[in-house]
Design an enzyme around this catalytic site. Sequence first.
Site, PDB file in Angstrom:
ATOM      1  N   GLU A  25     -19.622  12.979  95.506  1.00  0.00           N
ATOM      2  CA  GLU A  25     -18.435  13.756  95.116  1.00  0.00           C
ATOM      3  C   GLU A  25     -17.876  13.260  93.778  1.00  0.00           C
ATOM      4  O   GLU A  25     -17.407  14.054  92.953  1.00  0.00           O
ATOM      5  CB  GLU A  25     -17.368  13.655  96.205  1.00  0.00           C
ATOM      6  CG  GLU A  25     -17.761  14.296  97.528  1.00  0.00           C
ATOM      7  CD  GLU A  25     -18.066  15.777  97.375  1.00  0.00           C
ATOM      8  OE1 GLU A  25     -17.213  16.513  96.849  1.00  0.00           O
ATOM      9  OE2 GLU A  25     -19.175  16.188  97.767  1.00  0.00           O
ATOM     10  N   TRP A  85     -19.910  14.653  91.040  1.00  0.00           N
ATOM     11  CA  TRP A  85     -19.523  16.050  90.758  1.00  0.00           C
ATOM     12  C   TRP A  85     -18.385  16.077  89.736  1.00  0.00           C
ATOM     13  O   TRP A  85     -18.377  16.926  88.833  1.00  0.00           O
ATOM     14  CB  TRP A  85     -19.084  16.755  92.042  1.00  0.00           C
ATOM     15  CG  TRP A  85     -20.168  17.514  92.736  1.00  0.00           C
ATOM     16  CD1 TRP A  85     -20.837  17.148  93.861  1.00  0.00           C
ATOM     17  CD2 TRP A  85     -20.709  18.786  92.345  1.00  0.00           C
ATOM     18  NE1 TRP A  85     -21.762  18.113  94.199  1.00  0.00           N
ATOM     19  CE2 TRP A  85     -21.708  19.132  93.287  1.00  0.00           C
ATOM     20  CE3 TRP A  85     -20.447  19.662  91.288  1.00  0.00           C
ATOM     21  CZ2 TRP A  85     -22.434  20.314  93.194  1.00  0.00           C
ATOM     22  CZ3 TRP A  85     -21.167  20.846  91.203  1.00  0.00           C
ATOM     23  CH2 TRP A  85     -22.144  21.160  92.148  1.00  0.00           C
ATOM     24  N   TRP A 101     -12.623  43.568  88.105  1.00  0.00           N
ATOM     25  CA  TRP A 101     -11.672  43.004  89.068  1.00  0.00           C
ATOM     26  C   TRP A 101     -10.627  44.046  89.436  1.00  0.00           C
ATOM     27  O   TRP A 101     -10.196  44.831  88.585  1.00  0.00           O
ATOM     28  CB  TRP A 101     -10.975  41.779  88.470  1.00  0.00           C
ATOM     29  CG  TRP A 101     -11.870  40.682  87.993  1.00  0.00           C
ATOM     30  CD1 TRP A 101     -12.161  40.369  86.698  1.00  0.00           C
ATOM     31  CD2 TRP A 101     -12.591  39.748  88.804  1.00  0.00           C
ATOM     32  NE1 TRP A 101     -13.022  39.292  86.650  1.00  0.00           N
ATOM     33  CE2 TRP A 101     -13.296  38.889  87.926  1.00  0.00           C
ATOM     34  CE3 TRP A 101     -12.716  39.555  90.190  1.00  0.00           C
ATOM     35  CZ2 TRP A 101     -14.114  37.848  88.386  1.00  0.00           C
ATOM     36  CZ3 TRP A 101     -13.525  38.526  90.647  1.00  0.00           C
ATOM     37  CH2 TRP A 101     -14.208  37.685  89.751  1.00  0.00           C
ATOM     38  N   ASN A 109      -9.928  19.921 100.125  1.00  0.00           N
ATOM     39  CA  ASN A 109     -10.969  20.474  99.258  1.00  0.00           C
ATOM     40  C   ASN A 109     -11.718  21.634  99.915  1.00  0.00           C
ATOM     41  O   ASN A 109     -12.034  22.631  99.252  1.00  0.00           O
ATOM     42  CB  ASN A 109     -11.964  19.384  98.856  1.00  0.00           C
ATOM     43  CG  ASN A 109     -12.945  19.875  97.814  1.00  0.00           C
ATOM     44  OD1 ASN A 109     -12.563  20.266  96.728  1.00  0.00           O
ATOM     45  ND2 ASN A 109     -14.229  19.882  98.158  1.00  0.00           N
ATOM     46  N   TRP A 122     -10.873  35.118  88.879  1.00  0.00           N
ATOM     47  CA  TRP A 122     -10.775  33.696  89.201  1.00  0.00           C
ATOM     48  C   TRP A 122      -9.760  32.974  88.319  1.00  0.00           C
ATOM     49  O   TRP A 122      -9.165  31.978  88.723  1.00  0.00           O
ATOM     50  CB  TRP A 122     -12.147  33.021  89.074  1.00  0.00           C
ATOM     51  CG  TRP A 122     -12.751  33.062  87.696  1.00  0.00           C
ATOM     52  CD1 TRP A 122     -13.610  33.990  87.202  1.00  0.00           C
ATOM     53  CD2 TRP A 122     -12.535  32.119  86.632  1.00  0.00           C
ATOM     54  NE1 TRP A 122     -13.944  33.704  85.901  1.00  0.00           N
ATOM     55  CE2 TRP A 122     -13.303  32.557  85.523  1.00  0.00           C
ATOM     56  CE3 TRP A 122     -11.772  30.965  86.502  1.00  0.00           C
ATOM     57  CZ2 TRP A 122     -13.333  31.869  84.310  1.00  0.00           C
ATOM     58  CZ3 TRP A 122     -11.787  30.275  85.288  1.00  0.00           C
ATOM     59  CH2 TRP A 122     -12.562  30.728  84.214  1.00  0.00           C
ATOM     60  N   TRP A 168     -13.225  26.402  90.604  1.00  0.00           N
ATOM     61  CA  TRP A 168     -12.980  27.840  90.680  1.00  0.00           C
ATOM     62  C   TRP A 168     -14.202  28.643  90.238  1.00  0.00           C
ATOM     63  O   TRP A 168     -14.554  29.648  90.857  1.00  0.00           O
ATOM     64  CB  TRP A 168     -11.748  28.216  89.844  1.00  0.00           C
ATOM     65  CG  TRP A 168     -10.511  28.152  90.666  1.00  0.00           C
ATOM     66  CD1 TRP A 168      -9.642  27.112  90.796  1.00  0.00           C
ATOM     67  CD2 TRP A 168     -10.025  29.172  91.545  1.00  0.00           C
ATOM     68  NE1 TRP A 168      -8.650  27.412  91.689  1.00  0.00           N
ATOM     69  CE2 TRP A 168      -8.848  28.673  92.162  1.00  0.00           C
ATOM     70  CE3 TRP A 168     -10.454  30.453  91.875  1.00  0.00           C
ATOM     71  CZ2 TRP A 168      -8.116  29.410  93.082  1.00  0.00           C
ATOM     72  CZ3 TRP A 168      -9.721  31.198  92.786  1.00  0.00           C
ATOM     73  CH2 TRP A 168      -8.569  30.675  93.376  1.00  0.00           C
TER      74      TRP A 168
END
Length: 474
Positions: free
Chosen positions: A281, A284, A312, A347, A365, A388
Amino acid sequence: MFPVIHLYNVSMKTSPTVAIWWIRRDLRLADNQALQQALSSAEQVLPLFILDPVLLKSERTSTRRVDFMLAGLRALDADLQRKGSRLILRHGEPLKVLTELKQEMDFQAIFAEEDFSAYARQRDDSVAALFDLHLCGGLTVLPPSLTVKADGSPYTIFTPYSKTWRENYQQPQLLPEPGKIASPTEVFSEALPEPPIDLNTPFAMAGAPEAQRRLERFFAARIQNYASDRDRMDLEGTSSLSPYLRFGMLSARQMVNAAISGISEAGSQQNAHGAKVWLNELIWREFFYSVLFHFPQVQKDSFRPELRNIHWLNREEDFSAWKEGRTGYPIVDAAMRQLRSTGWMHNRARMIVASFLTKDLLIDWRWGEKYFMQQLLDGDVAANNGGWQWSAGTGTDAAPYFRIFNPVLQGQKFDPNGEYIRRWVPELRLLPVPLVHQPWTSPAELARMGVSYFDPIVDHALARGRCLLAYKGE
């Protein structure tokens, strides 16, 4: 014009009399490369924090995040005073503040931890044009500019990036706190604002000492079950260190070193596995910083060109329902209410609500990313943007656009007994499992129990089909 000098464990040869330690996102004394470089190159070091109105008054600024930062600055000032120094606080545009400070005292160099957002890089370039600015490592473990492919191009997929990162990583000797910090004495400092105490947040305590205590508790009590519990929203299974890492109350190296030590010194395979998953993690986070560094356009646009023209729907009423936790999907509403109430969200919940906004409601987004930055205590440009775009399927190494979370199944899997839902959606606290995950399936039972709740804002099955067509451009 002075060049920007990037320092990563490099000793300075010059010895200016006074250096500025320009504190930005490194609110700690231990393992602080910028502070140590300043101390090794100057007889006196001035710890300076600048309250930048561009950041404080941005439409993406969270009041809670500012309050947490102020509390961290108070903790840092207390630590500095124990070392014979103090925090100097100034308010204003950084270049102007530094120019005025230069007129007050003769400092020769500025040392700061390098940051990678578009604004940070522009700010530092403007300062470097007039001052001797030295940018040091610390925000990430490995510099984004160095973790690249053999041909020098950046990675856009996590797995090969992670492999190269692990190959390049060498466990460093963490820098200790300095024994004493000699600082100029007659320097004006503005009063540090007193942050309000928010009793509704699990992060009421800020500062490096609290961050260190949390790290130790995590490894003492949670690491053994981290791999299995980290996605469970009803359990205390994560490290809860993200706000502290956001402001550098712990360094990235301290956390990675803890993970490496946790693997090598684990008393069981379960503990070692938990530490390995946690390390992944943290890598990341390094990856998202690499993406931000090499592709700064992701702050404004989708990484994938073929997904920059999605049609959208962007219905304001749907966006308001999502923000306020009244979509009719209990797991989504619970997560959004947790965010509004505490400034933090689990998370797994972040992935669920992001998928729901972009794919069930077909809302851009960028709307959700901006709202998160307005709310999150740990709001970080790189991690927030990366998360996102991953959820929306528009970014590097993103979840495929056709992977659409089913909010009911996600709730049943990661909040199996409905405890997370009942905590944040109290009107459903009396409902049994499985009704708590989909209350609309039994209106008669809700009526019998006197429970009033929102109807689902959208039918997930229909929304899924609509999303697939929109992402295909149909």
